[in-house]
Design an enzyme around this catalytic site. Structure first.
Site, PDB file in Angstrom:
ATOM      1  N   CYS A 128      34.128  37.464  50.200  1.00 51.71           N
ATOM      2  CA  CYS A 128      32.671  37.329  50.002  1.00 51.71           C
ATOM      3  C   CYS A 128      32.094  36.139  50.761  1.00 51.71           C
ATOM      4  O   CYS A 128      30.867  35.984  50.799  1.00 51.71           O
ATOM      5  CB  CYS A 128      32.357  37.187  48.519  1.00 51.71           C
ATOM      6  N   HIS A 138      36.890  37.176  41.983  1.00 52.36           N
ATOM      7  CA  HIS A 138      36.632  38.355  42.810  1.00 52.36           C
ATOM      8  C   HIS A 138      37.270  39.575  42.161  1.00 52.36           C
ATOM      9  O   HIS A 138      38.452  39.571  41.833  1.00 52.36           O
ATOM     10  CB  HIS A 138      37.197  38.164  44.215  1.00 52.36           C
ATOM     11  N   CYS A 142      35.423  46.340  42.138  1.00 57.09           N
ATOM     12  CA  CYS A 142      33.990  46.309  42.493  1.00 57.09           C
ATOM     13  C   CYS A 142      33.764  45.729  43.882  1.00 57.09           C
ATOM     14  O   CYS A 142      32.679  45.888  44.448  1.00 57.09           O
ATOM     15  CB  CYS A 142      33.211  45.472  41.474  1.00 57.09           C
ATOM     16  N   CYS A 145      32.340  39.204  43.983  1.00 53.50           N
ATOM     17  CA  CYS A 145      32.644  38.103  43.083  1.00 53.50           C
ATOM     18  C   CYS A 145      31.734  38.213  41.862  1.00 53.50           C
ATOM     19  O   CYS A 145      30.521  38.425  42.005  1.00 53.50           O
ATOM     20  CB  CYS A 145      32.437  36.759  43.787  1.00 53.50           C
ATOM     21  N   HIS A 152      38.047  43.982  34.562  1.00 51.55           N
ATOM     22  CA  HIS A 152      37.417  45.245  34.957  1.00 51.55           C
ATOM     23  C   HIS A 152      37.890  46.309  33.982  1.00 51.55           C
ATOM     24  O   HIS A 152      39.087  46.546  33.831  1.00 51.55           O
ATOM     25  CB  HIS A 152      37.794  45.637  36.386  1.00 51.55           C
ATOM     26  N   CYS A 153      36.931  46.967  33.314  1.00 49.11           N
ATOM     27  CA  CYS A 153      37.270  47.936  32.262  1.00 49.11           C
ATOM     28  C   CYS A 153      37.073  49.362  32.766  1.00 49.11           C
ATOM     29  O   CYS A 153      35.937  49.765  33.062  1.00 49.11           O
ATOM     30  CB  CYS A 153      36.393  47.685  31.034  1.00 49.11           C
TER      31      CYS A 153
END
Length: 332
Positions: A128, A138, A142, A145, A152-153
């Site tokens: 990024c 990060h 996705c 950041c 992350h679900c």
């Protein structure tokens, strides 16, 4: 080029599969409870109305919090954390790692950044091209950041972080209540169907499976919700629980722990009337968080409190913590 774009589209489509599964299970549970239990099985009109009112209150809160967890976008660091064109050129043209670290340190002096990498350097995201704010990581899924990233679900197909962590907690809480309420109210009729006192074949199938599904989800959610309650009480994210944040004086797993009440306020805000509603009320903007070290400077009694809390509890080997800190920096 076209092949890679097609693969990315397929990947995005498959990422919604867990959300679709949850949505179908919830829709079926609504049908089974409202139609097969309340409208077909129940004969007492007062009981029927009471069951339906309470069920719909919990159902609306459950769906509302789930929706907010899915569709609240994770917040990215502000523009001032991104490298300017001149700084980026200077950084990329420099081949010596020690000089690169000095360039990052110069840029970070103007920013409220206090956490470091495992070796004491400035936390910088190569992908990024920005200086990471405290508690920012990060997300490889996705590809951005995320401020105060927790994890992350896949069940919400979203990154859980500063913008939606409150919604995620409320989603877990109302999911638990939803499952508990269904299990508690269905159990009596489960027994009646099981013993043959009630014989409606179609409703029997739905009521029996409704109890099994409610209990199964309740047990799994209970452990997950309990774990996140513990994290909130210590003001830690899931990533910080596995790898303590590193400050200028070294790793400190309680670096952001301000005490139970203030930790709650960090997530839910100071207005208690908003705590149980999926309305944004978390403190701050996700770029800076109060630290225990600063609070101890103002109130030395907090330093003793940490010894009371951690005496014989949560001890972690220093070497393994430092190694995992390095791993997290490389991976997130």
């Amino acid at each position: 080029m076209a092949l890679s774009r097609g693969l990315r589209c397929c990947q995005r489509a498959f990422a919604w599969l867990p959300v679709l599964i949850i949505a179908l299970v919830v829709l079926w549970s609504y049908y089974a409870y409202v139609c097969e239990l309340c409208l077909v099985t129940l004969s007492n009109p007062v009981e029927k109305v009471a069951y339906l009112i309470i069920f719909h209150i919990l159902f609306v809160l459950f769906v509302w919090t789930y929706w907010k967890s899915i569709f609240t976008l994770p917040v990215q660091p502000g523009k001032k954390y991104h490298m300017s064109y001149a700084d980026k050129e200077r950084y990329e043209n420099e081949e010596r790692p020690e000089v690169q670290r000095q360039i990052l340190a110069e840029i970070a002096r103007k920013l409220p950044v206090y956490t470091r990498t495992g070796n004491g350097g400035i936390r910088f995201c190569d992908r990024c091209q920005l200086i990471k704010p405290d508690r920012c990581h990060h997300c490889s899924v996705c590809a951005i950041c995320v401020l105060k990233m927790d994890h992350h679900c896949p069940w919400v197909n979203n990154c859980i972080g500063f913008s939606n962590y409150k919604f995620f907690l409320l989603f877990l809480a109302y999911s638990l209540l939803y499952c508990l309420y269904i299990a508690a109210t269905v159990f009596k009729y489960f027994i009646k169907y099981w013993t043959g006192e009630l014989t409606n074949g179609r409703s029997k199938f739905h009521v029996l499976f409704l109890l099994f599904v409610a209990v199964m989800f309740f047990v799994s959610l209970m452990f997950l919700f309990g774990y996140h309650c513990w994290l909130v009480s210590r003001n830690r994210s899931t990533l910080e629980a596995f790898s303590a944040p590193v400050f200028q004086n070294g790793p400190d797993k309680n670096g952001f722990n301000l005490g139970f009440v203030k930790n709650l306020q960090q997530v839910f805000g100071e207005e208690k009337k908003l705590w149980l509603l999926p309305i944004a009320s978390s403190q701050g903007d996700g770029h800076f968080f109060p630290m225990r070290a600063l609070c101890e400077a103002q109130n030395p009694l907090l330093a003793n409190e940490e010894h009371w809390e951690d005496d014989g509890i949560d001890e972690e080997p220093h070497d393994s913590t430092e190694a995992s800190s390095l791993a997290i920096e490389r991976e997130t």
